[in-house]
Design a protein around this motif. Sequence first.
Motif, short mmCIF file in Angstrom:
data_model
loop_
_atom_site.label_atom_id
_atom_site.label_comp_id
_atom_site.label_asym_id
_atom_site.label_seq_id
_atom_site.Cartn_x
_atom_site.Cartn_y
_atom_site.Cartn_z
N PRO A 148 0.82 -1.22 0.00
CA PRO A 148 0.00 0.00 0.00
C PRO A 148 0.85 1.26 0.00
CG PRO A 148 0.02 -1.00 2.18
CD PRO A 148 0.70 -1.97 1.25
N MET A 149 0.39 2.25 -0.71
CA MET A 149 1.04 3.56 -0.73
C MET A 149 0.09 4.56 -0.07
SD MET A 149 3.48 5.67 -1.50
CE MET A 149 4.53 4.70 -2.57
N PRO A 150 0.55 5.32 0.91
CA PRO A 150 -0.35 6.28 1.57
C PRO A 150 -0.78 7.38 0.60
CG PRO A 150 1.93 6.64 2.24
CD PRO A 150 1.92 5.36 1.45
N ASP A 151 -1.82 8.08 0.98
CA ASP A 151 -2.27 9.25 0.23
C ASP A 151 -1.20 10.33 0.36
OD1 ASP A 151 -3.44 11.60 -0.68
OD2 ASP A 151 -5.42 11.06 0.07
N LEU A 152 -0.51 10.61 -0.73
CA LEU A 152 0.63 11.52 -0.68
C LEU A 152 0.24 12.98 -0.79
CD1 LEU A 152 3.22 9.64 -2.94
CD2 LEU A 152 2.89 9.48 -0.48
N TYR A 153 -1.02 13.25 -1.14
CA TYR A 153 -1.39 14.64 -1.38
C TYR A 153 -2.26 15.24 -0.28
CZ TYR A 153 -1.60 18.69 -4.43
OH TYR A 153 -1.43 19.95 -4.97
N ASN A 154 -3.08 14.41 0.34
CA ASN A 154 -4.06 14.96 1.27
C ASN A 154 -3.76 14.63 2.73
OD1 ASN A 154 -5.88 16.05 -0.78
ND2 ASN A 154 -6.23 13.91 -1.31
N ARG A 155 -2.64 13.97 3.00
CA ARG A 155 -2.31 13.62 4.37
C ARG A 155 -0.89 14.08 4.70
NH1 ARG A 155 -2.94 7.37 5.01
NH2 ARG A 155 -1.97 7.94 6.99
N THR A 156 -0.60 14.15 6.01
CA THR A 156 0.76 14.41 6.44
C THR A 156 1.59 13.16 6.15
OG1 THR A 156 0.04 15.90 8.18
CG2 THR A 156 2.25 14.98 8.39
N ILE A 157 2.72 13.33 5.48
CA ILE A 157 3.52 12.19 5.02
C ILE A 157 4.76 12.05 5.89
CG2 ILE A 157 4.75 11.20 3.07
CD1 ILE A 157 1.69 11.34 2.79
N ASN A 158 5.04 10.81 6.27
CA ASN A 158 6.25 10.49 7.02
C ASN A 158 7.16 9.66 6.13
OD1 ASN A 158 8.18 10.08 8.96
ND2 ASN A 158 6.98 8.59 10.14
N ILE A 159 8.33 10.19 5.82
CA ILE A 159 9.29 9.47 4.99
C ILE A 159 10.52 9.15 5.85
CG2 ILE A 159 10.65 9.47 2.88
CD1 ILE A 159 8.85 11.66 1.80
N GLN A 160 10.85 7.88 5.94
CA GLN A 160 12.05 7.45 6.65
C GLN A 160 13.20 7.34 5.66
OE1 GLN A 160 11.93 3.95 9.38
NE2 GLN A 160 13.57 3.15 8.07
N TRP A 161 14.30 8.05 5.94
CA TRP A 161 15.42 8.08 5.01
C TRP A 161 16.58 7.21 5.49
CZ3 TRP A 161 14.85 9.91 0.30
CH2 TRP A 161 13.83 10.83 0.05
N ASP A 162 17.14 6.45 4.56
CA ASP A 162 18.31 5.62 4.83
C ASP A 162 19.31 5.82 3.70
OD1 ASP A 162 17.33 3.92 7.20
OD2 ASP A 162 15.74 3.62 5.74
N LYS A 163 20.55 5.47 3.98
CA LYS A 163 21.59 5.52 2.96
C LYS A 163 21.74 4.13 2.34
CE LYS A 163 24.39 9.29 4.87
NZ LYS A 163 24.21 10.19 3.72
N GLY A 164 21.75 4.08 1.02
CA GLY A 164 22.03 2.84 0.33
C GLY A 164 23.52 2.69 0.08
N ALA A 165 23.92 1.53 -0.38
CA ALA A 165 25.32 1.31 -0.73
C ALA A 165 25.73 2.29 -1.81
CB ALA A 165 25.53 -0.12 -1.20
#
Length: 446
Positions: A148-165
């Motif tokens: 599932p993908m959250p509603d990106l336009y009408n809700r407050t979005i929480n994005i967790q950031w990580d570093k890839g190789a």
Amino acid sequence: MGTPAKYYEAYKAAYARLISALPINDMLSDLVTGGVLPGKVKARMDAISTDNNKAKYMLDEMEGGLKALIPDQFENLIKVMERFSEEEGHIVVKKLAEDIRIMITSGGTLSSSTAFRASSDVTSSTSPALEYQLPAQTQQAVNTVETPMPDLYNRTINIQWDKGAPAPVASEDHKAVVYNGAIYVGGGSNKDGPLFRVDVYHPDANRWGNSIESPHKLFGLTVLMDKLLMVGGRPRSGGVISKVLYLDRDRWYSYTEMPTARSGCSAVSRQSMMIVIGGWNGERGVSVVEVYDNTTGQWFKCDDLPVPLYYLEAKIVGDMLFVINGIKAGNQCTKSVYFSQLQSTSSCQLRWQTLADTPCAAMSAVGVGDRYLLAVGGRSRANTVHVQQKRGRDSSLTSMSWKNIGSIPDVHYYASAVCISNKIFIIGGKDYEAEIHNGVSIGTFL
């Protein structure tokens, strides 16, 4: 019979399981006889190598009618599935048809285990199709469809950031595409000049595989049907080329030739069509848009971009084609965004319209499913993620403005980005000090 809208929603929900479950070779004659597929499609499908790709092609051929809310093809497909399961004892197909019927009539959801029940449910051995299972990398792709993908336009979005190789080399102005569950990156350059290579990142393992040497530089990348294509570019001998090559076991082979030679173009694919946009012809940027029909091997001229652009970004979101940023005359980096509805895969008519400029220059475009367009990074300390949203199944946009939904910890501009499931991967580009880097930022939508 359900409403046309419910047919379309059932089709979208069942898409991944249909690809995995349909014994397409065995059903093909029934599908033609039942009016699900025209006879000419059978000949085209015979040339496709794997059953999963044949099933995907079949469903993509039907999608245009379904989006137009014409349920006849899908109704006929269900009838063929039911008849086939009775005649051949294919329990997987029978269960899938039953689940789709339930969803159409009641609005329910599909059984989560339908797609992979062949080994445990099937007791008959009357058909070779009873053994159907997806390869590992395709199973991963199916799982990403269902995340599932959250509603990106009408809700407050929480994005967790990580570093890839980190990528094997630093690069800017490169292209990235998802192919067989991996991310292929190439066509860019660094402080030493353009790169003759394609690098492969495996997101599940967070590792980079062996690099693949490329005969050209500054090319576009796209996946058409089941092939990874390198589009245009410049050879080591100089100039620009019209060649399109395909990858097979780490080697490149001739596929077709564009009418217009160019480098720095962007290529995108939809169903059996490849669209090549803009680029540099060796003297100047071009606005040329050309479409290749994989089923006939023919090229068609499309409506030009409003302005010549090279090193541009193009993405397809649902039935809309977007062109973001790029370099225009005078070597100016533009914030412009153009879009056009794709009327059908066989139509070459594009009615280009202008969307609100991106918040800053040199942003990367990411398509998320058939609903959202992201503009990420850019030449700014803010280094943000912005979103545009489609409204329902039509082609209008919710707003002419971009919504800020987050900030990336590391600066990426002239980078590339892709979406897999609920994650976006931003690769390389420049940092705020204009140094080309090889960092990978991974954002997970929670």
